[in-house]
Structures are given as structure tokens and as C-alpha cells.
Design a protein around this motif. Sequence first.
Motif, PDB file in Angstrom:
ATOM      1  N   UNK A  59       0.822  -1.208   0.000  1.00 14.07           N
ATOM      2  CA  UNK A  59       0.000   0.000   0.000  1.00 14.07           C
ATOM      3  C   UNK A  59       0.857   1.259   0.000  1.00 14.07           C
ATOM      4  N   UNK A  60       1.906   1.257   0.789  1.00  9.78           N
ATOM      5  CA  UNK A  60       2.757   2.442   0.909  1.00  9.78           C
ATOM      6  C   UNK A  60       3.551   2.703  -0.365  1.00  9.78           C
ATOM      7  N   UNK A  61       4.064   1.660  -0.997  1.00  6.71           N
ATOM      8  CA  UNK A  61       4.990   1.864  -2.120  1.00  6.71           C
ATOM      9  C   UNK A  61       4.328   1.780  -3.494  1.00  6.71           C
ATOM     10  N   UNK A  62       3.038   1.491  -3.569  1.00  2.53           N
ATOM     11  CA  UNK A  62       2.429   1.140  -4.843  1.00  2.53           C
ATOM     12  C   UNK A  62       2.503   2.227  -5.917  1.00  2.53           C
ATOM     13  N   UNK A  63       2.634   3.472  -5.561  1.00  7.51           N
ATOM     14  CA  UNK A  63       2.711   4.544  -6.561  1.00  7.51           C
ATOM     15  C   UNK A  63       4.035   5.307  -6.529  1.00  7.51           C
ATOM     16  N   UNK A  64       5.056   4.739  -5.918  1.00  4.93           N
ATOM     17  CA  UNK A  64       6.354   5.414  -5.849  1.00  4.93           C
ATOM     18  C   UNK A  64       6.926   5.754  -7.212  1.00  4.93           C
ATOM     19  N   UNK A  65       6.660   4.937  -8.202  1.00  2.98           N
ATOM     20  CA  UNK A  65       7.207   5.166  -9.541  1.00  2.98           C
ATOM     21  C   UNK A  65       6.817   6.500 -10.131  1.00  2.98           C
ATOM     22  N   UNK A  66       5.704   7.056  -9.680  1.00  9.77           N
ATOM     23  CA  UNK A  66       5.290   8.378 -10.169  1.00  9.77           C
ATOM     24  C   UNK A  66       6.295   9.459  -9.802  1.00  9.77           C
ATOM     25  N   UNK A  67       7.172   9.182  -8.859  1.00  6.89           N
ATOM     26  CA  UNK A  67       8.226  10.146  -8.531  1.00  6.89           C
ATOM     27  C   UNK A  67       9.180  10.327  -9.708  1.00  6.89           C
ATOM     28  N   UNK A  69       8.024   9.531 -12.970  1.00  4.86           N
ATOM     29  CA  UNK A  69       7.171   9.796 -14.123  1.00  4.86           C
ATOM     30  C   UNK A  69       6.132   8.708 -14.289  1.00  4.86           C
ATOM     31  N   UNK A  70       5.141   8.947 -15.148  1.00 10.96           N
ATOM     32  CA  UNK A  70       4.049   7.984 -15.287  1.00 10.96           C
ATOM     33  C   UNK A  70       4.398   6.733 -16.103  1.00 10.96           C
ATOM     34  N   UNK A  71       5.397   6.814 -16.967  1.00 11.87           N
ATOM     35  CA  UNK A  71       5.735   5.664 -17.811  1.00 11.87           C
ATOM     36  C   UNK A  71       6.279   4.521 -16.952  1.00 11.87           C
ATOM     37  N   UNK A  72       5.653   3.366 -17.087  1.00  8.95           N
ATOM     38  CA  UNK A  72       6.074   2.164 -16.357  1.00  8.95           C
ATOM     39  C   UNK A  72       6.223   2.412 -14.862  1.00  8.95           C
ATOM     40  N   UNK A  73       5.352   3.227 -14.300  1.00  8.68           N
ATOM     41  CA  UNK A  73       5.519   3.604 -12.891  1.00  8.68           C
ATOM     42  C   UNK A  73       5.482   2.414 -11.942  1.00  8.68           C
ATOM     43  N   UNK A  74       4.790   1.345 -12.337  1.00  4.95           N
ATOM     44  CA  UNK A  74       4.737   0.166 -11.462  1.00  4.95           C
ATOM     45  C   UNK A  74       6.113  -0.483 -11.321  1.00  4.95           C
TER      46      UNK A  74
END
Length: 97
Positions: A59-67, A69-74
Motif C-alpha cells: 500500500x505504501x509503495x504502490x505509486x512510488x514510480x510516479x516520482x 514519471x508515469x511511464x512504467x511507474x509500477x
Amino acid sequence: MKGYLKLRRIVLNKLEADLPSYLSYHGMDHTLDVLNVCEQYIRRLNLPEEQRYLLRIGAIVHDMGFLKGPANHEEVGSEMAAGIMQDLGMGKATSTK
């Protein structure tokens, strides 16, 4: 379990400080909402300790990739989280489950 509170603090601080302002949905509030929903499932399902631990981490790390950018953020976020978790000594097995 080892490292979760430190991981949570690090990730939430990074999200708060560095998430792009153009993100209208995947922001700090969303991450905290996801964590809250996970906590409800944990209580409702009376999950074992390891499952609670892993669910909270996800839950905490699931959107860290947006830091980055949106491409392949997962995938990007997964790599970022694994690095932080390794630095915290949380173990490779935890970061790859």
C-alpha cells in the motif's frame, strides 16, 4: 516486522516532497486512502502477521514510480522500493514477494 515504520516514513516523505503537482489522483491522499482500506481488510479478515506486513508495504509503495514519471511507474516504483528496503535491511525476500 522489521523496517516497515522506517520505510513508511521515508516513502511518505518522498511522496509529499516530490510527487509532481500535475497528478490529481495519485497523490499523498490516495496513498493514505489505500493504506486505510488495507487496514480495514487486515482487521476484517484477521490476516496473519506476515500478510499484514506485506499488504501494508504494498500500500505504501504502490505509486512510488510516479516520482520518476508515469511511464512504467509500477516497475520503476518496484525497483525504487526494493532499493530502499534493501538499505533498511528488510531483506531481498520481502521485496520480491
